[in-house]
Design a protein around this motif. Structure first.
Motif, PDB file in Angstrom:
ATOM      1  N   ILE A   1     -23.092  11.498   0.889  1.00  0.00           N
ATOM      2  CA  ILE A   1     -22.989  10.119   1.374  1.00  0.00           C
ATOM      3  C   ILE A   1     -21.727   9.490   0.787  1.00  0.00           C
ATOM      4  CG2 ILE A   1     -23.997   7.804   1.332  1.00  0.00           C
ATOM      5  CD1 ILE A   1     -26.727   9.052   1.168  1.00  0.00           C
ATOM      6  N   PRO A   2     -20.766   9.100   1.623  1.00  0.00           N
ATOM      7  CA  PRO A   2     -19.576   8.416   1.100  1.00  0.00           C
ATOM      8  C   PRO A   2     -19.972   7.068   0.484  1.00  0.00           C
ATOM      9  CG  PRO A   2     -19.217   9.201   3.351  1.00  0.00           C
ATOM     10  CD  PRO A   2     -20.687   9.351   3.060  1.00  0.00           C
ATOM     11  N   LEU A   3     -19.352   6.722  -0.629  1.00  0.00           N
ATOM     12  CA  LEU A   3     -19.613   5.420  -1.252  1.00  0.00           C
ATOM     13  C   LEU A   3     -19.306   4.307  -0.265  1.00  0.00           C
ATOM     14  CD1 LEU A   3     -18.213   5.978  -4.833  1.00  0.00           C
ATOM     15  CD2 LEU A   3     -20.596   6.005  -4.077  1.00  0.00           C
ATOM     16  N   GLY A   4     -20.100   3.243  -0.312  1.00  0.00           N
ATOM     17  CA  GLY A   4     -19.954   2.117   0.599  1.00  0.00           C
ATOM     18  C   GLY A   4     -20.809   2.251   1.852  1.00  0.00           C
ATOM     19  N   THR A   5     -21.441   3.390   2.021  1.00  0.00           N
ATOM     20  CA  THR A   5     -22.273   3.636   3.200  1.00  0.00           C
ATOM     21  C   THR A   5     -23.629   2.947   3.065  1.00  0.00           C
ATOM     22  OG1 THR A   5     -21.252   5.771   3.632  1.00  0.00           O
ATOM     23  CG2 THR A   5     -23.457   5.443   4.536  1.00  0.00           C
ATOM     24  N   THR A   6     -24.081   2.356   4.151  1.00  0.00           N
ATOM     25  CA  THR A   6     -25.449   1.870   4.237  1.00  0.00           C
ATOM     26  C   THR A   6     -26.227   2.885   5.059  1.00  0.00           C
ATOM     27  OG1 THR A   6     -24.801  -0.441   4.062  1.00  0.00           O
ATOM     28  CG2 THR A   6     -26.961   0.007   5.032  1.00  0.00           C
ATOM     29  N   ALA A   7     -27.273   3.424   4.460  1.00  0.00           N
ATOM     30  CA  ALA A   7     -28.107   4.428   5.120  1.00  0.00           C
ATOM     31  C   ALA A   7     -29.524   3.886   5.237  1.00  0.00           C
ATOM     32  CB  ALA A   7     -28.094   5.729   4.316  1.00  0.00           C
ATOM     33  N   ARG A   8     -30.306   4.501   6.095  1.00  0.00           N
ATOM     34  CA  ARG A   8     -31.671   4.028   6.310  1.00  0.00           C
ATOM     35  C   ARG A   8     -32.684   5.141   6.054  1.00  0.00           C
ATOM     36  NH1 ARG A   8     -30.438   5.459  11.741  1.00  0.00           N
ATOM     37  NH2 ARG A   8     -32.133   6.640  12.695  1.00  0.00           N
ATOM     38  N   VAL A   9     -33.895   4.725   5.694  1.00  0.00           N
ATOM     39  CA  VAL A   9     -35.039   5.620   5.599  1.00  0.00           C
ATOM     40  C   VAL A   9     -36.173   4.951   6.353  1.00  0.00           C
ATOM     41  CG1 VAL A   9     -36.685   6.831   4.109  1.00  0.00           C
ATOM     42  CG2 VAL A   9     -34.356   6.375   3.279  1.00  0.00           C
ATOM     43  N   GLU A  10     -36.798   5.676   7.254  1.00  0.00           N
ATOM     44  CA  GLU A  10     -38.003   5.219   7.929  1.00  0.00           C
ATOM     45  C   GLU A  10     -39.073   6.264   7.652  1.00  0.00           C
ATOM     46  OE1 GLU A  10     -36.905   4.547  11.981  1.00  0.00           O
ATOM     47  OE2 GLU A  10     -35.628   2.857  11.460  1.00  0.00           O
ATOM     48  N   PRO A  11     -39.820   6.071   6.570  1.00  0.00           N
ATOM     49  CA  PRO A  11     -40.807   7.075   6.173  1.00  0.00           C
ATOM     50  C   PRO A  11     -42.007   7.101   7.109  1.00  0.00           C
ATOM     51  CG  PRO A  11     -40.900   5.164   4.729  1.00  0.00           C
ATOM     52  CD  PRO A  11     -39.757   4.944   5.666  1.00  0.00           C
ATOM     53  N   ALA A  12     -42.694   8.237   7.091  1.00  0.00           N
ATOM     54  CA  ALA A  12     -43.898   8.400   7.903  1.00  0.00           C
ATOM     55  C   ALA A  12     -45.002   9.002   7.046  1.00  0.00           C
ATOM     56  CB  ALA A  12     -43.619   9.311   9.093  1.00  0.00           C
ATOM     57  N   ILE A  13     -46.184   8.426   7.140  1.00  0.00           N
ATOM     58  CA  ILE A  13     -47.340   8.985   6.441  1.00  0.00           C
ATOM     59  C   ILE A  13     -47.897  10.096   7.319  1.00  0.00           C
ATOM     60  CG2 ILE A  13     -49.659   8.518   5.562  1.00  0.00           C
ATOM     61  CD1 ILE A  13     -48.619   5.667   4.934  1.00  0.00           C
ATOM     62  N   VAL A  14     -47.893  11.298   6.781  1.00  0.00           N
ATOM     63  CA  VAL A  14     -48.349  12.470   7.515  1.00  0.00           C
ATOM     64  C   VAL A  14     -49.862  12.618   7.411  1.00  0.00           C
ATOM     65  CG1 VAL A  14     -48.144  14.988   7.679  1.00  0.00           C
ATOM     66  CG2 VAL A  14     -46.136  13.601   7.141  1.00  0.00           C
ATOM     67  N   ALA A  15     -50.396  12.346   6.226  1.00  0.00           N
ATOM     68  CA  ALA A  15     -51.842  12.451   5.997  1.00  0.00           C
ATOM     69  C   ALA A  15     -52.208  11.584   4.806  1.00  0.00           C
ATOM     70  CB  ALA A  15     -52.238  13.901   5.730  1.00  0.00           C
ATOM     71  N   ALA A  16     -53.430  11.082   4.808  1.00  0.00           N
ATOM     72  CA  ALA A  16     -53.930  10.302   3.670  1.00  0.00           C
ATOM     73  C   ALA A  16     -55.428  10.511   3.554  1.00  0.00           C
ATOM     74  CB  ALA A  16     -53.616   8.814   3.841  1.00  0.00           C
ATOM     75  N   ASP A  17     -55.892  10.545   2.304  1.00  0.00           N
ATOM     76  CA  ASP A  17     -57.328  10.591   2.048  1.00  0.00           C
ATOM     77  C   ASP A  17     -57.620   9.547   0.976  1.00  0.00           C
ATOM     78  OD1 ASP A  17     -56.785  11.779  -0.493  1.00  0.00           O
ATOM     79  OD2 ASP A  17     -56.962  13.797   0.349  1.00  0.00           O
ATOM     80  N   ALA A  18     -58.761   9.602   0.357  1.00  0.00           N
ATOM     81  CA  ALA A  18     -59.153   8.585  -0.617  1.00  0.00           C
ATOM     82  C   ALA A  18     -58.304   8.612  -1.883  1.00  0.00           C
ATOM     83  CB  ALA A  18     -60.630   8.760  -0.984  1.00  0.00           C
ATOM     84  N   ARG A  19     -57.650   9.724  -2.182  1.00  0.00           N
ATOM     85  CA  ARG A  19     -56.912   9.868  -3.443  1.00  0.00           C
ATOM     86  C   ARG A  19     -55.393   9.867  -3.302  1.00  0.00           C
ATOM     87  NH1 ARG A  19     -57.832  14.966  -5.276  1.00  0.00           N
ATOM     88  NH2 ARG A  19     -56.658  14.422  -7.109  1.00  0.00           N
ATOM     89  N   LYS A  20     -54.888  10.270  -2.135  1.00  0.00           N
ATOM     90  CA  LYS A  20     -53.447  10.471  -2.039  1.00  0.00           C
ATOM     91  C   LYS A  20     -52.958  10.369  -0.597  1.00  0.00           C
ATOM     92  CE  LYS A  20     -54.071  15.476  -1.864  1.00  0.00           C
ATOM     93  NZ  LYS A  20     -55.490  15.414  -1.691  1.00  0.00           N
ATOM     94  N   ALA A  21     -51.634  10.256  -0.470  1.00  0.00           N
ATOM     95  CA  ALA A  21     -50.989  10.272   0.844  1.00  0.00           C
ATOM     96  C   ALA A  21     -49.831  11.260   0.791  1.00  0.00           C
ATOM     97  CB  ALA A  21     -50.461   8.889   1.206  1.00  0.00           C
ATOM     98  N   ARG A  22     -49.639  11.968   1.889  1.00  0.00           N
ATOM     99  CA  ARG A  22     -48.472  12.832   2.025  1.00  0.00           C
ATOM    100  C   ARG A  22     -47.524  12.104   2.963  1.00  0.00           C
ATOM    101  NH1 ARG A  22     -46.707  17.612   4.856  1.00  0.00           N
ATOM    102  NH2 ARG A  22     -48.573  17.602   6.156  1.00  0.00           N
ATOM    103  N   VAL A  23     -46.278  11.915   2.500  1.00  0.00           N
ATOM    104  CA  VAL A  23     -45.306  11.090   3.208  1.00  0.00           C
ATOM    105  C   VAL A  23     -44.012  11.883   3.366  1.00  0.00           C
ATOM    106  CG1 VAL A  23     -44.198   8.818   3.265  1.00  0.00           C
ATOM    107  CG2 VAL A  23     -46.344   9.100   2.021  1.00  0.00           C
ATOM    108  N   THR A  24     -43.341  11.689   4.495  1.00  0.00           N
ATOM    109  CA  THR A  24     -42.049  12.318   4.731  1.00  0.00           C
ATOM    110  C   THR A  24     -41.022  11.239   5.059  1.00  0.00           C
ATOM    111  OG1 THR A  24     -42.412  12.614   7.096  1.00  0.00           O
ATOM    112  CG2 THR A  24     -43.110  14.417   5.651  1.00  0.00           C
ATOM    113  N   GLY A  25     -39.756  11.577   4.928  1.00  0.00           N
ATOM    114  CA  GLY A  25     -38.706  10.647   5.302  1.00  0.00           C
ATOM    115  C   GLY A  25     -37.355  11.324   5.302  1.00  0.00           C
ATOM    116  N   ARG A  26     -36.443  10.729   6.043  1.00  0.00           N
ATOM    117  CA  ARG A  26     -35.064  11.220   6.081  1.00  0.00           C
ATOM    118  C   ARG A  26     -34.131  10.075   5.755  1.00  0.00           C
ATOM    119  NH1 ARG A  26     -33.876  13.857  11.663  1.00  0.00           N
ATOM    120  NH2 ARG A  26     -34.598  11.828  12.334  1.00  0.00           N
ATOM    121  N   LEU A  27     -33.089  10.355   5.009  1.00  0.00           N
ATOM    122  CA  LEU A  27     -32.029   9.404   4.691  1.00  0.00           C
ATOM    123  C   LEU A  27     -30.939   9.642   5.727  1.00  0.00           C
ATOM    124  CD1 LEU A  27     -31.153   7.265   2.591  1.00  0.00           C
ATOM    125  CD2 LEU A  27     -30.193   9.125   1.250  1.00  0.00           C
TER     126      LEU A  27
END
Length: 183
Positions: free
Chosen positions: A125-151
């Protein structure tokens, strides 16, 4: 992740001051979202919440409600985020992904902390760049969530991809330290 939801990638000294524009999603700053005020207050105290454009500046937005709540995170990598000459340090990229994925689990469900985070770096990533992340919850239960995302860059360049397991914490056991988000 929607192609209509893009952030700018520029060498400007300060990040954009307005939320992302989307014809299909009503994004609001995290602090203004019904489930986001407590999370936003916590995020503002994080080293990622710096207001100095020379540092790593991170902004948060949310849309929707309940487990369907979506999060968008934008980060501008200032000069103090430097690793390789002229580019962001990999640790700063990983920190942004950790923050984005964790906020997604927190706002959609309840307070969560990373138990595992795997990051694959794809491009510098070149300095000065604005990047985005839009994460997605793949799975969740009572104890945890599995999440993915891309920069991502404006042009769709993938800087890094991450998967994480975020363990839900009991806010009451932590003296109210964790507030906001889901039930």
């Amino acid at each position: 992740m929607s192609d209509a939801l893009e952030s700018s990638s520029s060498a400007a000294a300060s990040p954009p001051a307005s939320p992302p524009v989307s014809p299909t999603v009503d994004w609001v700053p995290l602090a203004d979202h019904p489930r986001g005020a407590g999370i936003a207050a916590f995020a503002a105290r994080s080293f990622l919440g710096a207001a100095d454009p020379a540092q790593l500046v991170v902004r948060y937005w949310a849309a929707g409600d309940g487990p369907a709540t979506r999060v968008r995170v934008e980060a501008t990598f200032g000069a103090r985020a430097e690793g390789p000459p002229g580019h962001a340090h990999g640790g700063s990229m990983a920190a942004v992904l950790d923050e984005a994925l964790g906020v997604a689990a927190w706002i959609a469900h309840r307070p969560a902390v990373a138990a595992h985070l795997a990051v694959d770096f794809r491009a510098p990533i070149p300095l000065g760049t604005t990047a985005r992340v839009e994460p997605a919850i793949v799975a969740a239960d009572a104890r945890k969530a599995r999440v993915t995302g891309r920069l991502l860059a404006l042009d769709g360049t993938v800087f890094a991809e991450a998967t994480g397991v975020f363990v839900f914490v009991d806010a009451a056991r932590h003296g109210g330290t964790f507030r906001g988000g889901g039930a």
